[in-house]
Design a protein around this motif. Structure first.
Motif, PDB file in Angstrom:
ATOM      1  N   VAL A 252      37.649  41.759  26.708  1.00  0.00           N
ATOM      2  CA  VAL A 252      36.445  41.103  27.218  1.00  0.00           C
ATOM      3  C   VAL A 252      36.843  40.251  28.414  1.00  0.00           C
ATOM      4  CG1 VAL A 252      34.472  39.618  26.699  1.00  0.00           C
ATOM      5  CG2 VAL A 252      35.506  40.983  24.862  1.00  0.00           C
ATOM      6  N   LEU A 253      36.141  40.421  29.530  1.00  0.00           N
ATOM      7  CA  LEU A 253      36.435  39.666  30.747  1.00  0.00           C
ATOM      8  C   LEU A 253      35.148  39.105  31.342  1.00  0.00           C
ATOM      9  CD1 LEU A 253      39.011  41.903  32.703  1.00  0.00           C
ATOM     10  CD2 LEU A 253      39.485  39.848  31.353  1.00  0.00           C
ATOM     11  N   HIS A 254      35.319  38.009  32.085  1.00  0.00           N
ATOM     12  CA  HIS A 254      34.249  37.480  32.938  1.00  0.00           C
ATOM     13  C   HIS A 254      34.517  37.923  34.374  1.00  0.00           C
ATOM     14  CE1 HIS A 254      32.428  34.500  30.156  1.00  0.00           C
ATOM     15  NE2 HIS A 254      33.646  34.389  29.659  1.00  0.00           N
ATOM     16  N   ALA A 255      33.452  38.056  35.153  1.00  0.00           N
ATOM     17  CA  ALA A 255      33.591  38.341  36.586  1.00  0.00           C
ATOM     18  C   ALA A 255      32.464  37.644  37.346  1.00  0.00           C
ATOM     19  CB  ALA A 255      33.555  39.844  36.851  1.00  0.00           C
ATOM     20  N   ASP A 256      32.818  37.114  38.506  1.00  0.00           N
ATOM     21  CA  ASP A 256      31.816  36.496  39.365  1.00  0.00           C
ATOM     22  C   ASP A 256      32.391  36.449  40.777  1.00  0.00           C
ATOM     23  OD1 ASP A 256      29.772  33.452  39.174  1.00  0.00           O
ATOM     24  OD2 ASP A 256      29.400  35.428  40.056  1.00  0.00           O
ATOM     25  N   ALA A 277      36.392  36.404  41.113  1.00  0.00           N
ATOM     26  CA  ALA A 277      37.166  35.775  40.039  1.00  0.00           C
ATOM     27  C   ALA A 277      37.035  36.608  38.769  1.00  0.00           C
ATOM     28  CB  ALA A 277      36.685  34.348  39.778  1.00  0.00           C
ATOM     29  N   TYR A 278      38.179  36.849  38.127  1.00  0.00           N
ATOM     30  CA  TYR A 278      38.223  37.591  36.864  1.00  0.00           C
ATOM     31  C   TYR A 278      39.027  36.747  35.867  1.00  0.00           C
ATOM     32  CZ  TYR A 278      37.019  41.358  40.097  1.00  0.00           C
ATOM     33  OH  TYR A 278      36.424  42.123  41.078  1.00  0.00           O
ATOM     34  N   THR A 279      38.445  36.518  34.702  1.00  0.00           N
ATOM     35  CA  THR A 279      39.116  35.654  33.748  1.00  0.00           C
ATOM     36  C   THR A 279      38.842  36.096  32.322  1.00  0.00           C
ATOM     37  OG1 THR A 279      39.258  33.366  32.935  1.00  0.00           O
ATOM     38  CG2 THR A 279      37.149  34.063  33.794  1.00  0.00           C
ATOM     39  N   SER A 280      39.780  35.773  31.440  1.00  0.00           N
ATOM     40  CA  SER A 280      39.561  35.980  30.016  1.00  0.00           C
ATOM     41  C   SER A 280      38.524  34.971  29.525  1.00  0.00           C
ATOM     42  CB  SER A 280      40.877  35.817  29.252  1.00  0.00           C
ATOM     43  OG  SER A 280      41.484  34.577  29.575  1.00  0.00           O
ATOM     44  N   THR A 281      38.009  35.157  28.319  1.00  0.00           N
ATOM     45  CA  THR A 281      36.968  34.276  27.797  1.00  0.00           C
ATOM     46  C   THR A 281      37.576  33.036  27.162  1.00  0.00           C
ATOM     47  OG1 THR A 281      36.877  35.150  25.536  1.00  0.00           O
ATOM     48  CG2 THR A 281      35.694  36.380  27.240  1.00  0.00           C
ATOM     49  N   GLN A 282      36.724  32.068  26.876  1.00  0.00           N
ATOM     50  CA  GLN A 282      37.203  30.857  26.213  1.00  0.00           C
ATOM     51  C   GLN A 282      37.605  31.119  24.771  1.00  0.00           C
ATOM     52  OE1 GLN A 282      34.076  31.538  27.195  1.00  0.00           O
ATOM     53  NE2 GLN A 282      32.556  30.208  26.196  1.00  0.00           N
ATOM     54  N   PHE A 283      37.244  32.296  24.229  1.00  0.00           N
ATOM     55  CA  PHE A 283      37.628  32.639  22.868  1.00  0.00           C
ATOM     56  C   PHE A 283      38.980  33.349  22.817  1.00  0.00           C
ATOM     57  CE2 PHE A 283      33.708  31.096  21.832  1.00  0.00           C
ATOM     58  CZ  PHE A 283      32.616  31.874  22.194  1.00  0.00           C
ATOM     59  N   SER A 284      39.543  33.691  23.956  1.00  0.00           N
ATOM     60  CA  SER A 284      40.793  34.453  24.008  1.00  0.00           C
ATOM     61  C   SER A 284      41.997  33.533  23.873  1.00  0.00           C
ATOM     62  CB  SER A 284      40.871  35.229  25.327  1.00  0.00           C
ATOM     63  OG  SER A 284      42.135  35.832  25.469  1.00  0.00           O
ATOM     64  N   ASP A 285      43.086  34.070  23.322  1.00  0.00           N
ATOM     65  CA  ASP A 285      44.344  33.320  23.248  1.00  0.00           C
ATOM     66  C   ASP A 285      44.990  33.200  24.620  1.00  0.00           C
ATOM     67  OD1 ASP A 285      45.171  34.851  20.053  1.00  0.00           O
ATOM     68  OD2 ASP A 285      44.096  32.979  20.516  1.00  0.00           O
ATOM     69  N   LEU A 286      44.687  34.135  25.505  1.00  0.00           N
ATOM     70  CA  LEU A 286      45.242  34.093  26.860  1.00  0.00           C
ATOM     71  C   LEU A 286      44.303  33.292  27.750  1.00  0.00           C
ATOM     72  CD1 LEU A 286      46.786  37.037  28.852  1.00  0.00           C
ATOM     73  CD2 LEU A 286      45.187  35.486  29.944  1.00  0.00           C
ATOM     74  N   ARG A 287      44.839  32.219  28.330  1.00  0.00           N
ATOM     75  CA  ARG A 287      44.053  31.421  29.269  1.00  0.00           C
ATOM     76  C   ARG A 287      44.571  31.706  30.673  1.00  0.00           C
ATOM     77  NH1 ARG A 287      40.753  27.333  27.139  1.00  0.00           N
ATOM     78  NH2 ARG A 287      40.098  28.099  25.100  1.00  0.00           N
ATOM     79  N   GLY A 288      43.762  32.366  31.463  1.00  0.00           N
ATOM     80  CA  GLY A 288      44.189  32.689  32.815  1.00  0.00           C
ATOM     81  C   GLY A 288      43.039  33.191  33.652  1.00  0.00           C
ATOM     82  N   TRP A 309      40.356  50.020  33.769  1.00  0.00           N
ATOM     83  CA  TRP A 309      40.047  49.103  32.664  1.00  0.00           C
ATOM     84  C   TRP A 309      38.752  49.523  31.989  1.00  0.00           C
ATOM     85  CZ3 TRP A 309      36.029  45.368  32.018  1.00  0.00           C
ATOM     86  CH2 TRP A 309      36.224  44.489  30.934  1.00  0.00           C
ATOM     87  N   ARG A 310      38.746  49.509  30.672  1.00  0.00           N
ATOM     88  CA  ARG A 310      37.558  49.835  29.894  1.00  0.00           C
ATOM     89  C   ARG A 310      37.360  48.730  28.866  1.00  0.00           C
ATOM     90  NH1 ARG A 310      37.559  52.472  33.606  1.00  0.00           N
ATOM     91  NH2 ARG A 310      37.401  54.720  33.882  1.00  0.00           N
ATOM     92  N   GLY A 311      36.355  47.934  29.065  1.00  0.00           N
ATOM     93  CA  GLY A 311      36.100  46.824  28.149  1.00  0.00           C
ATOM     94  C   GLY A 311      34.712  46.288  28.363  1.00  0.00           C
ATOM     95  N   LYS A 312      34.483  45.065  27.898  1.00  0.00           N
ATOM     96  CA  LYS A 312      33.180  44.419  28.018  1.00  0.00           C
ATOM     97  C   LYS A 312      33.259  43.378  29.127  1.00  0.00           C
ATOM     98  CE  LYS A 312      32.095  45.225  23.163  1.00  0.00           C
ATOM     99  NZ  LYS A 312      31.696  44.635  21.854  1.00  0.00           N
ATOM    100  N   LEU A 313      32.385  43.508  30.121  1.00  0.00           N
ATOM    101  CA  LEU A 313      32.407  42.645  31.300  1.00  0.00           C
ATOM    102  C   LEU A 313      31.178  41.746  31.304  1.00  0.00           C
ATOM    103  CD1 LEU A 313      33.984  42.079  33.963  1.00  0.00           C
ATOM    104  CD2 LEU A 313      32.366  43.628  35.086  1.00  0.00           C
TER     105      LEU A 313
END
Length: 517
Positions: A252-256, A277-288, A309-313
């Motif tokens: 799951v990624l954010h994009a803006d 900007a592409y970032t992991s969510t606040q629920f992810s263990d990876l902060r970046g 990449w195949r996921g939820k954006l």
């Protein structure tokens, strides 16, 4: 002390005199009360006037400015606004009731951090002898603290390498100098980290840094600083590439994206480029977060970054992402954007229909606050039990209202935004790892919005891409709770001798400070 009066013993003349005295006292009291009421009314009126004036000044200070003002005019305007705000705040302070009138305790100022170095300045009387001839005795003291600042100071590291020779065989040995990011250059990793953090985290252009360094005792040409930044950008790029690779491992990624002015080569003019900007969510263990600078807003830039990449954006309704949705990426809508459509209509045009939509969104966000600390499965169950009925009711209301409004109206557009994206907006209900909105990535773009007010434009496409790369590391370090200067200084020290196969050890979410070991 007033003694009780026996009215029966008083003569008619005495009674009339007493009544006249009482009437006079009552009239005096009435005048005092009236005067106090007028004073309070004046104070409140003046406070309201000044509060309104200071609100206007702050909107001028922080709001959008006229593009016709040049930098010198803008600087003078900001100085005037700062002075006016300070004067108004002082006048407001003077208009506030006294402590006796307020009859409540004033909030205490937050103490200055105890770890800051302190210098004691003593203020004592010249003589302790009293005018009566006795000697005064010290019985205590009052202490007040003021915050001071000293400009940065340059120091020099002297790397002394001893030469050792064997007198018999005349063999000479000498320990080599440790490798540096800029080979044979004069800056230490600490100085380079300071330049980069000041430029990309604190938004200080290089010409301002050159002025600061000059005041500290060493004039470093802006061209030299620019060369250092360029060389560091090259050295840090493999680390940014590794961070991008790990970001794309997230499901799951954010994009803006946000506009950034870029100088057109050879034309002396700017045109609109974009920072993605592409970032992991606040629920992810990876902060970046990874920033990608491009010379346009074309969807091809998003497709190139997300290739494979195949996921939820999680994103807004910008059409540049649509092609990715046809290639296996799942779209997640943003509830904040849907709510914003109704909020703007209600705030700007007092739309009653739009106002009726806002409680639905308030209920959804109340549920999300309760879900924030839950794990993925618990969050999913909470959303199914509490949020899904709210969405069902919202959908019924949207459908009913859409039949009652005319096409092309503002409320029709707000209703259509949610109805047409309903599936994307409600997908988060079925996955506890998916956020309700895109606000997380918008917060990661905010540093760029702040920076635009300082550096105004990117000097070139390469400069924009270098800024995006370095800011990716700095912002990711902050997301992981690291001081950006400490992090950057350490990795610039280690990077020249670090194994390429272990580059991920230097990423912000895995980094361990070598100086602390």
């Amino acid at each position: 002390m007033n003694l009780p009066i026996d009215l029966d013993s008083l003569s008619p003349d005495q009674l009339r005199a007493l009544a006249g005295q009482l009437i006079t006292e009552v009239q005096v009291k009435d005048r005092e009360v009236s005067e106090r009421d007028r004073e309070l009314h004046y104070r409140q009126t003046r406070i309201d006037q000044l509060s309104h004036e200071i609100a206007i000044l702050k909107r001028q200070q922080f709001g959008r400015r006229s593009e016709q003002l040049n930098s010198e005019q803008m600087s003078l305007l900001e100085e005037a606004i700062d002075g006016d705000i300070a004067a108004i705040e002082m006048e407001l302070e003077q208009l506030k009731p006294s402590p006796a009138e307020r009859q409540r305790e004033q909030p205490k100022r937050t103490p200055l951090p105890p770890q800051l170095p302190r210098t004691d300045i003593h203020h004592e009387p010249v003589s302790t002898a009293c005018h009566c001839g006795c000697e005064r005795v010290r019985i205590g003291e009052d202490i007040s603290e003021k915050l001071d600042y000293a400009p940065g100071v340059f120091t020099v590291e002297r790397h002394i390498r001893g030469k050792w020779v064997c007198r018999k065989c005349e063999t000479l040995i000498q320990t080599p100098v440790p490798a540096h990011v800029i080979d044979k250059g004069i800056p230490t990793a600490g100085l380079l980290a300071s330049v980069l953090v000041s430029k990309y985290a604190d938004h200080l252009p290089l010409y301002r840094q050159a002025q600061i360094f000059s005041r500290a005792g060493l004039a470093i040409p802006r061209s030299t600083l620019g060369a250092w930044v360029g060389m560091c950008g090259v050295q840090l790029q493999p680390l940014v590439d590794a961070l991008r690779h790990e970001i794309l491992q997230q499901r799951v990624l954010h994009a803006d994206e946000t506009p950034v002015q870029m100088l057109s080569p050879g034309k002396g003019k700017t045109h609109r480029a974009y920072l993605w900007a592409y970032t992991s969510t606040q629920f992810s263990d990876l902060r970046g977060v990874v920033y990608d600078f491009a010379d346009s807003r074309a969807g091809a830039h998003a497709r190139a970054f997300l290739e494979g990449w195949r996921g939820k954006l999680v994103c807004d309704n910008y059409g540049g992402y649509k092609a990715s949705f046809q290639q296996g990426v799942i779209e997640i809508g943003c509830a904040a954007h849907a709510r914003r459509k109704f909020f703007e209509l209600h705030a700007n045009h007092s739309s009653q229909v739009a106002g009726h939509a806002l409680p639905f969104f308030s209920a959804l966000y109340d549920i999300e606050r309760d879900a924030a600390e839950l794990n993925v499965d618990e969050r999913y169950r909470l959303r199914q039990s509490r949020a899904k009925p709210v969405y069902d009711a919202l959908h019924e209301w949207l459908t009913t209202q859409r039949k009652l409004v005319c096409d092309g109206s503002g409320i029709a557009n707000a209703l259509d935004y949610s109805l047409k994206r309903w599936e994307a907006l409600t997908r988060y209900l079925d996955d506890g790892s998916v956020p309700i909105d895109n606000n997380w990535v918008e917060n990661q773009i905010r540093p760029w919005a702040i920076g635009r007010a300082n550096w105004m434009f990117a000097g070139s496409l390469r400069a924009g891409q270098r800024a995006a790369a370095i800011m990716s590391l700095l912002r990711s370090a902050q997301l992981n709770g690291h001081d950006p200067h400490t992090y950057l200084k350490d990795i610039l020290t280690r990077l020249p001798t670090h194994k390429a196969c272990a580059i991920t050890d230097l990423l912000p979410h895995r980094w361990q400070n070598s100086q602390a070991c």
